[in-house]
Each structure stands twice: as C-alpha cells, then as structure tokens.
Scaffold this motif. Structure first.
Motif, short mmCIF file in Angstrom:
data_model
loop_
_atom_site.label_atom_id
_atom_site.label_comp_id
_atom_site.label_asym_id
_atom_site.label_seq_id
_atom_site.Cartn_x
_atom_site.Cartn_y
_atom_site.Cartn_z
N MET A 161 0.83 -1.20 0.00
CA MET A 161 0.00 0.00 0.00
C MET A 161 0.86 1.25 0.00
SD MET A 161 -3.18 -0.59 2.63
CE MET A 161 -2.17 -1.08 4.03
N HIS A 162 0.51 2.18 -0.87
CA HIS A 162 1.07 3.52 -0.82
C HIS A 162 -0.05 4.43 -0.34
CE1 HIS A 162 1.49 7.44 -3.24
NE2 HIS A 162 2.16 7.60 -2.12
N LEU A 163 0.08 4.92 0.89
CA LEU A 163 -0.91 5.81 1.48
C LEU A 163 -0.32 7.21 1.57
CD1 LEU A 163 -2.23 3.59 4.43
CD2 LEU A 163 -3.05 3.69 2.07
N VAL A 164 -1.15 8.20 1.36
CA VAL A 164 -0.73 9.59 1.47
C VAL A 164 -1.50 10.22 2.61
CG1 VAL A 164 -0.43 11.79 0.28
CG2 VAL A 164 -0.33 9.64 -1.01
N ILE A 165 -0.78 10.75 3.60
CA ILE A 165 -1.43 11.40 4.74
C ILE A 165 -1.40 12.89 4.50
CG2 ILE A 165 -1.38 11.82 7.22
CD1 ILE A 165 0.21 8.68 5.77
N ALA A 166 -2.59 13.46 4.29
CA ALA A 166 -2.70 14.90 3.98
C ALA A 166 -2.79 15.70 5.28
CB ALA A 166 -3.94 15.14 3.12
N PRO A 167 -2.26 16.91 5.29
CA PRO A 167 -2.23 17.72 6.53
C PRO A 167 -3.55 18.44 6.79
CG PRO A 167 -1.14 18.91 4.77
CD PRO A 167 -1.53 17.56 4.19
N ILE A 168 -4.64 17.67 6.81
CA ILE A 168 -5.94 18.24 7.13
C ILE A 168 -6.66 17.33 8.11
CG2 ILE A 168 -6.16 19.41 4.90
CD1 ILE A 168 -8.08 17.23 4.03
N LEU A 169 -7.62 17.87 8.84
CA LEU A 169 -8.44 17.12 9.77
C LEU A 169 -9.89 17.15 9.29
CD1 LEU A 169 -6.98 18.56 13.10
CD2 LEU A 169 -6.47 16.31 12.09
N ALA A 170 -10.55 16.00 9.30
CA ALA A 170 -11.93 15.92 8.85
C ALA A 170 -12.91 15.82 10.01
CB ALA A 170 -12.12 14.74 7.91
N GLY A 171 -12.56 15.05 11.02
CA GLY A 171 -13.43 14.91 12.17
C GLY A 171 -14.53 13.87 12.02
#
Length: 207
Positions: A161-171
């Motif tokens: 798996m290639h996962l990308v962690i974006a610098p945002i919060l969804a909640g």
C-alpha cells in the motif's frame, strides 16, 4: 504472480479517506477540501519531486484495476438504468479492464481508450482471481473506496500500500482502518517520505 497494490490512497491526518455526505457534486464528501491537492501538479503535467514520483508509481506494471461501486459513481442501490458511465467521461484513464465490486451487476461497459468496466458481485478473492487473469502477468491495482480496500485487507490479499497522509483534519467520514485490529500482525510500515505539499507518503508491505 500478480501482486495486489494500493497506490495514492489519500487520508486525512485523523484517518478519514472520505468526508460526510458523498454525492455527485462532492464525490469525496464534505470536510475534506484539499485532500488530493498533492497530485494536482502532476495532473497538470507540472509535477516534481517525491509527490510526482509517487503519482507515477501507481501506473507502473499495472494490468487491471479493482474498485468499489462507490468509486464508479454516486448511484446507490439498484441501477435505475445504464446511463451512468463513470466519473471520467468516455475515455477513462485506466486503459485496461476495471472490475467494479457491486451487489447490483450490470453488463460490461467498453469505453474509449481500452478501458472496460466489469460489474461483479463476488468475494475479494474471486474478483482478484479474475483481475489477475486479465492483468496478463502484470500487477493489479486496488482503488477505493475505503470499504473496498478494507475488505481486501481483512482477507490479507493486499501485497503493498502507498498511502498519502494529507495535513488536514476531517473529524467525521469514512475511516480506512475501521475494524482492522489484526492489521499490525500482517503488515508493517517500510518507509515514510515527506512530500512537497506538506503531506507524507507511507509505504506499507506484508510482513
């Protein structure tokens, strides 16, 4: 033997792959604006660095793709007709067979550019067997959404798996790893690479 690979699957920092109220005018739902901003330059032909390299890797040695019904379109339940032909217009970007997991099969849909969508009601192992045969010795890419990736992870079928962690919060929204308590026993994080857009690329492989 064909490997099953996840690429460019993007999550918020709090683990959501999609927000709330996914619909035709907001395919990823609300609360996740900018989730895929990291690949915008690559789509414009201006990509560079780690982000662009990760974007390109998702097409290398891929001969077939598996996606869930929700990734094909916003329609839920029985198809009212066959007029919906995907998000991508008449020339989808795949260029090979794409297997759509659904509880409501419909006839296969050939598109311009070599893509054919096949709509299957099948187990993850069954659809992977068909996709692997169609890939002709190349690897199979596993797209979204989160529920589809979870189903394959739960059966230990994903090789990488290639996962990308974006610098945002969804909640709120749909979490990728919900209910996968056994995941650490079968997989490990091999690498973390910072991207140019403030995101982080994670490579996860089988133990």
């Amino acid at each position: 033997m064909a490997r099953l690979r996840v690429h460019a699957f993007t999550l918020t920092l709090d683990g959501f792959a999609a927000g709330t109220d996914q619909r035709a005018d907001a395919p990823f739902g609300d609360g996740v604006d900018g989730l895929h901003e990291w690949m915008s330059a690559s789509f414009r032909g201006e990509g560079t660095g780690a982000d662009h390299a990760a974007f390109l890797a998702g097409s290398e040695n891929i001969g077939a793709t598996i996606i869930g019904r929700n990734m094909f379109g916003p329609i839920r339940g029985a198809w009212p007709d066959e007029s919906w032909r995907g998000w991508w217009g008449e020339t989808p970007p795949y260029g090979h067979d794409v297997f759509v997991l659904t509880h409501h099969p419909r006839p296969s849909l050939p598109m311009d550019g070599g893509t054919t969508f096949h709509f299957l009601e099948a187990t993850p192992a069954e659809v992977l067997a068909q996709a692997s045969e169609a890939a002709g010795g190349a690897d199979v890419r596993l797209g979204g959404g989160a529920a589809t990736v979870r189903a394959f992870l739960a059966e230990g079928l994903v090789d990488e798996m290639h996962l990308v962690i974006a610098p945002i919060l969804a909640g709120a929204g749909e979490r990728l790893f919900e209910g996968l308590d056994a995941l650490p026993a079968g997989y490990r994080v091999e690498a973390l690479v910072p991207g140019e857009s403030g995101n982080v690329h994670a490579r996860i492989v089988r133990r």
